[in-house]
Design an enzyme around this catalytic site. Structure first.
Site, PDB file in Angstrom:
ATOM      1  N   ARG A  90       0.844  -1.169  -0.034  1.00  0.00           N
ATOM      2  CA  ARG A  90      -0.037  -0.012  -0.091  1.00  0.00           C
ATOM      3  C   ARG A  90       0.927   1.182   0.107  1.00  0.00           C
ATOM      4  O   ARG A  90       0.431   2.169  -0.789  1.00  0.00           O
ATOM      5  CB  ARG A  90      -0.963   0.017   1.281  1.00  0.00           C
ATOM      6  CG  ARG A  90      -1.887   1.273   1.261  1.00  0.00           C
ATOM      7  CD  ARG A  90      -2.686   1.256   2.524  1.00  0.00           C
ATOM      8  NE  ARG A  90      -3.509   2.446   2.584  1.00  0.00           N
ATOM      9  CZ  ARG A  90      -4.544   2.728   3.460  1.00  0.00           C
ATOM     10  NH1 ARG A  90      -4.685   1.760   4.482  1.00  0.00           N
ATOM     11  NH2 ARG A  90      -5.219   3.886   3.651  1.00  0.00           N
ATOM     12  N   ASN A 144     -10.574  -4.431  -1.411  1.00  0.00           N
ATOM     13  CA  ASN A 144     -10.421  -3.612  -2.445  1.00  0.00           C
ATOM     14  C   ASN A 144      -9.483  -3.876  -3.649  1.00  0.00           C
ATOM     15  O   ASN A 144      -8.602  -4.605  -3.359  1.00  0.00           O
ATOM     16  CB  ASN A 144     -10.101  -2.153  -1.937  1.00  0.00           C
ATOM     17  CG  ASN A 144     -11.088  -1.356  -1.197  1.00  0.00           C
ATOM     18  OD1 ASN A 144     -12.214  -1.294  -1.615  1.00  0.00           O
ATOM     19  ND2 ASN A 144     -10.864  -0.925   0.148  1.00  0.00           N
ATOM     20  N   CYS A 164     -19.296  -2.368   0.816  1.00  0.00           N
ATOM     21  CA  CYS A 164     -18.245  -1.169   1.323  1.00  0.00           C
ATOM     22  C   CYS A 164     -18.759  -0.265   2.426  1.00  0.00           C
ATOM     23  O   CYS A 164     -20.121  -0.548   2.392  1.00  0.00           O
ATOM     24  CB  CYS A 164     -18.243  -0.288  -0.059  1.00  0.00           C
ATOM     25  SG  CYS A 164     -17.067   1.201   0.268  1.00  0.00           S
ATOM     26  N   HIS A 194     -16.489   3.261  -4.661  1.00  0.00           N
ATOM     27  CA  HIS A 194     -15.583   4.534  -4.613  1.00  0.00           C
ATOM     28  C   HIS A 194     -15.879   5.593  -5.662  1.00  0.00           C
ATOM     29  O   HIS A 194     -14.948   6.361  -5.896  1.00  0.00           O
ATOM     30  CB  HIS A 194     -14.173   4.077  -4.217  1.00  0.00           C
ATOM     31  CG  HIS A 194     -13.833   3.347  -3.279  1.00  0.00           C
ATOM     32  ND1 HIS A 194     -12.504   3.082  -2.565  1.00  0.00           N
ATOM     33  CD2 HIS A 194     -14.652   2.964  -1.981  1.00  0.00           C
ATOM     34  CE1 HIS A 194     -12.628   2.297  -1.671  1.00  0.00           C
ATOM     35  NE2 HIS A 194     -14.040   2.549  -1.070  1.00  0.00           N
ATOM     36  N   TYR A 244     -14.307  10.173  -2.036  1.00  0.00           N
ATOM     37  CA  TYR A 244     -13.319   9.643  -2.977  1.00  0.00           C
ATOM     38  C   TYR A 244     -13.435  10.525  -4.108  1.00  0.00           C
ATOM     39  O   TYR A 244     -12.537  10.558  -5.113  1.00  0.00           O
ATOM     40  CB  TYR A 244     -13.538   8.144  -3.453  1.00  0.00           C
ATOM     41  CG  TYR A 244     -13.028   6.891  -2.407  1.00  0.00           C
ATOM     42  CD1 TYR A 244     -11.783   6.821  -2.309  1.00  0.00           C
ATOM     43  CD2 TYR A 244     -14.135   6.638  -1.298  1.00  0.00           C
ATOM     44  CE1 TYR A 244     -11.424   5.895  -1.350  1.00  0.00           C
ATOM     45  CE2 TYR A 244     -13.576   5.902  -0.340  1.00  0.00           C
ATOM     46  CZ  TYR A 244     -12.122   5.437  -0.469  1.00  0.00           C
ATOM     47  OH  TYR A 244     -11.859   4.512   0.640  1.00  0.00           O
TER      48      TYR A 244
END
Length: 421
Positions: A90, A144, A164, A194, A244
């Site tokens: 990440r 995700n 989500c 998102h 987002y």
């Protein structure tokens, strides 16, 4: 009733455990299996899970295992919450895109594509093993990028629904502002995972009064502050975008910000170290307050509600999930995965009818859906050209020089997770 959590050693898991304990009448688990190859983390999380169950009087058994096949055998539902490559991957997803002047984020843009390429093959392998062990089990995907991962699962014929926490977060926030219970708030939530907008906030159900204008008039500053968007943007749109959407509506501003501070991954990694130390304390028997800063607010309540409905229990009849479009948004193919209100039950999730979508939103939804088509092909088949095309199609990239540079960086930083590279 048996439920397995793949990725059960996540620091998120005590949030989930707390929900299972509090909402045991909705989802009466007899056995909860936490599956994770990281044995040390798993035992810390598992120990806390048992203490939370004991404190709240839950009689269910908590089992921990590194053996996926044993863990999912006999499960009525399997919840996926993986992070292939961990926080280290990440961290890279959030930093190398900035070198090309693009947003570095773990679920959208170039970083989101990298995560999809790492994740889809792993999830499909897990799902096949679940199907062999128990073909009737539901798969609930919280991993995700949820939209792409759920589409991969559905295309492979799995009994899967994507989940989500964005919508349930808005539902809870709006209910608090309105002084009503969350069950009274029904969202006109439309888009992709998102990439969603709340076009109406109805009281009492799909046909109830729309109080979104009242919310924006009375609480617009607070809502805009949470989204980190200017209040006039919300007033002009008349909707509440997912946070987002800031990556799209304020791209250059976000890129400048991200270049001046530590990555979110670095912050989360520090938090995780502290949380794991807390989880090792035998006196701790509740989720710590620090966990709220880790993210995933209301994740447990959404997961319990969805699992209960899929398994024929007492879940809500309407929930926001990720499911096949099947004509709901006529400008998208039927096999696109959208995020919207759906009727949920043992049959699965069937999106409710959606009012026509303004071109301002439909255009972006269609663009990102096209990117997701290409991203899934790249995840399934590999190849530099497929990665390049997916990046070129993404509205947060969109220029061939950026797509070229990002492709090289993506492959270089993820080679160990890409069999074709």
């Amino acid at each position: 009733m048996k439920l397995a959590v793949v990725g059960g050693g996540s620091t998120y898991t005590p949030e989930l455990i707390d929900g299972f304990a509090r909402l045991r009448d909705t989802l009466p688990l007899t056995e909860l299996v936490l599956v994770d190859p990281a044995a040390e983390r798993l035992e810390l999380v598992g120990g806390l899970a048992r203490r939370i169950f004991a404190k709240q009087g839950h009689n269910g058994k908590v089992v921990t295992t590194g053996d996926l096949d044993a863990g999912v055998e006999g499960a009525d539902a399997v919840l996926l919450q993986l992070r292939v490559g961990g926080q280290a991957a990440r961290e890279r997803d959030e930093t190398w895109p900035l070198e090309c002047g693009c947003v570095g984020q773990e679920t959208t843009g170039a970083g989101g594509l990298a995560k999809a390429l790492r994740t889809v093959p792993v999830v499909l392998d897990i799902a096949e093993r679940v199907r062999r062990a128990n073909p009737d089990a539901w798969i609930i995907d919280f991993t995700n990028p949820v939209g792409i991962v759920t589409r991969a699962l559905l295309r492979a014929g799995h009994k899967a629904v994507g989940l989500c926490n964005v919508a349930i977060g808005f539902q809870r926030k709006f209910a608090k502002l309105l002084g009503v219970t969350p069950s009274e708030v029904h969202l006109d939530h439309v888009g992709l995972n998102h990439l969603t907008w709340e076009r109406a906030v109805r009281l009492g159900g799909p046909e109830g009064e729309d109080v979104l204008p009242r919310l924006l008039a009375g609480h617009g500053d607070a809502i805009a502050g949470d989204l980190r968007l200017p209040r006039p943007v919300l007033d002009r749109l008349g909707v509440v975008p997912s946070y987002y959407l800031r990556y799209f509506y304020a791209h250059d501003e976000v890129v400048r910000e991200l270049g001046t501070k530590p990555s979110r991954a670095a912050e989360v990694a520090a938090m995780e170290r502290e949380l794991l130390e807390m989880y090792g304390d035998p006196a701790l028997d509740e989720k710590p307050a620090l966990l709220a800063k880790r993210g995933g607010a209301f994740y447990s309540e959404a997961a319990v509600d969805l699992a209960a409905s899929l398994l024929g229990g007492g879940g809500s009849p309407y929930q926001v999930v990720n499911a096949y479009n099947n004509g709901t948004l006529p400008f998208l193919p039927d096999d696109a995965v959208i995020e919207t209100q759906a009727a949920v039950g043992p049959h699965g999730a069937t999106p409710l009818p959606v009012a026509p979508v303004d071109p301002l939103y439909a255009g972006l939804i269609a663009n990102v859906t096209a990117y997701e088509d290409l991203a899934l092909e790249a995840a399934l088949l590999g190849g530099r050209d497929r990665v390049f095309k997916a990046l070129l199609a993404h509205p947060l990239v969109g220029q061939y020089t950026y797509a070229d540079g990002l492709t090289d960086r993506l492959i270089a930083h993820n080679r160990e997770h890409l069999a074709w590279a």
